[in-house]
Scaffold this active site. Structure first.
Site, PDB file in Angstrom:
ATOM      1  N   HIS A  13      43.410  39.020  39.866  1.00  0.00           N
ATOM      2  CA  HIS A  13      44.585  38.860  40.727  1.00  0.00           C
ATOM      3  C   HIS A  13      44.273  37.979  41.938  1.00  0.00           C
ATOM      4  O   HIS A  13      43.112  37.770  42.316  1.00  0.00           O
ATOM      5  CB  HIS A  13      45.071  40.228  41.201  1.00  0.00           C
ATOM      6  CG  HIS A  13      44.039  40.955  42.037  1.00  0.00           C
ATOM      7  ND1 HIS A  13      43.832  40.676  43.365  1.00  0.00           N
ATOM      8  CD2 HIS A  13      43.157  41.930  41.712  1.00  0.00           C
ATOM      9  CE1 HIS A  13      42.864  41.447  43.831  1.00  0.00           C
ATOM     10  NE2 HIS A  13      42.437  42.218  42.851  1.00  0.00           N
ATOM     11  N   GLU A  63      42.453  48.963  38.217  1.00  0.00           N
ATOM     12  CA  GLU A  63      41.136  48.746  38.798  1.00  0.00           C
ATOM     13  C   GLU A  63      40.317  50.033  38.821  1.00  0.00           C
ATOM     14  O   GLU A  63      40.848  51.145  38.794  1.00  0.00           O
ATOM     15  CB  GLU A  63      41.276  48.176  40.217  1.00  0.00           C
ATOM     16  CG  GLU A  63      39.961  47.947  40.966  1.00  0.00           C
ATOM     17  CD  GLU A  63      39.010  46.948  40.307  1.00  0.00           C
ATOM     18  OE1 GLU A  63      38.697  47.113  39.112  1.00  0.00           O
ATOM     19  OE2 GLU A  63      38.551  46.023  41.009  1.00  0.00           O
TER      20      GLU A  63
END
Length: 209
Positions: free
Chosen positions: A10, A86
């Site tokens: 990201h 994550e």
């Protein structure tokens, strides 16, 4: 039959840009910083001429925002996948490494010696992340054989998976370093899956901090 996976970290958040950077896992859910948006836009422009049939991402906001920007020219909507979330960095969330080393020296040393086995305190290990992520990405590669897939996830998620393809164990995954919006290209042909490109970031050179 060739299957292509564009695996992207990201764009940057304020925690990524802090000096020193602060750890962010899944317990906080910050948006992209302004620079992260620009990184995602540069990645969008770079990939716009390449075919992408499907897009998947972590459900965390920073990954969803990045995926939405990058996938826009292709007319596909990002589909969140829980297994791409994550790593849970436990009680170290929001701290920088120097603070962690000072506050938690024994656990820090154990983690640094073998993050594949000894995880973040009250969180996950690299081995935990590798097992869930490799299963999820294997399912995507299998279900979309012959197509091009865009996946936007996170540093630990991507590096543990890529390390496995490169012949490294989860405890060695810290050797794989990925930039925000760096692109790794994974290609499957027949029964062979290889890393064709690792962390391409030249498209970000003109993006000012």
């Amino acid at each position: 039959m060739k299957t292509v996976l564009y695996l992207i970290r990201h764009g940057a958040t304020e925690a990524n840009l802090a000096r020193p950077p602060r750890l962010q896992g899944r317990r906080h859910n910050p948006p992209l910083a302004a620079l992260g948006v620009r990184q995602a836009e540069a990645t969008r422009d770079f990939l716009a001429i390449r075919p992408i049939d499907h897009c998947y991402c972590s459900p965390l906001l920073r990954a969803v925002q990045t995926a939405s920007i990058v996938a826009a020219p292709h007319g596909v909507s990002p589909q969140p996948v829980e297994s791409l979330t994550e790593c849970d960095v436990g009680r170290w969330e929001g701290l920088d490494w120097q603070s962690i080393r000072t506050l938690d020296p024994e656990v820090y040393d154990r983690f640094m010696a073998n993050p594949g086995q000894f995880g973040y305190p009250e969180g996950e290990s690299f081995g935990d992340v590798f097992r869930r992520v490799s299963t999820a990405l294997e399912e995507l590669l299998t279900s979309h054989a012959g197509e091009a897939i865009l996946v936007v996830a996170h540093h630990v998620v991507n590096r543990t998976y890529l390390a496995g393809l490169l012949g490294l164990t989860p405890d060695q995954a810290r050797q794989v370093t990925l930039d925000n919006c760096g692109i790794s290209l994974v290609v499957r042909e027949g029964a062979t899956t290889t890393v064709n490109t690792l962390n391409a970031a030249f498209h970000l050179q003109g993006v000012a901090a």
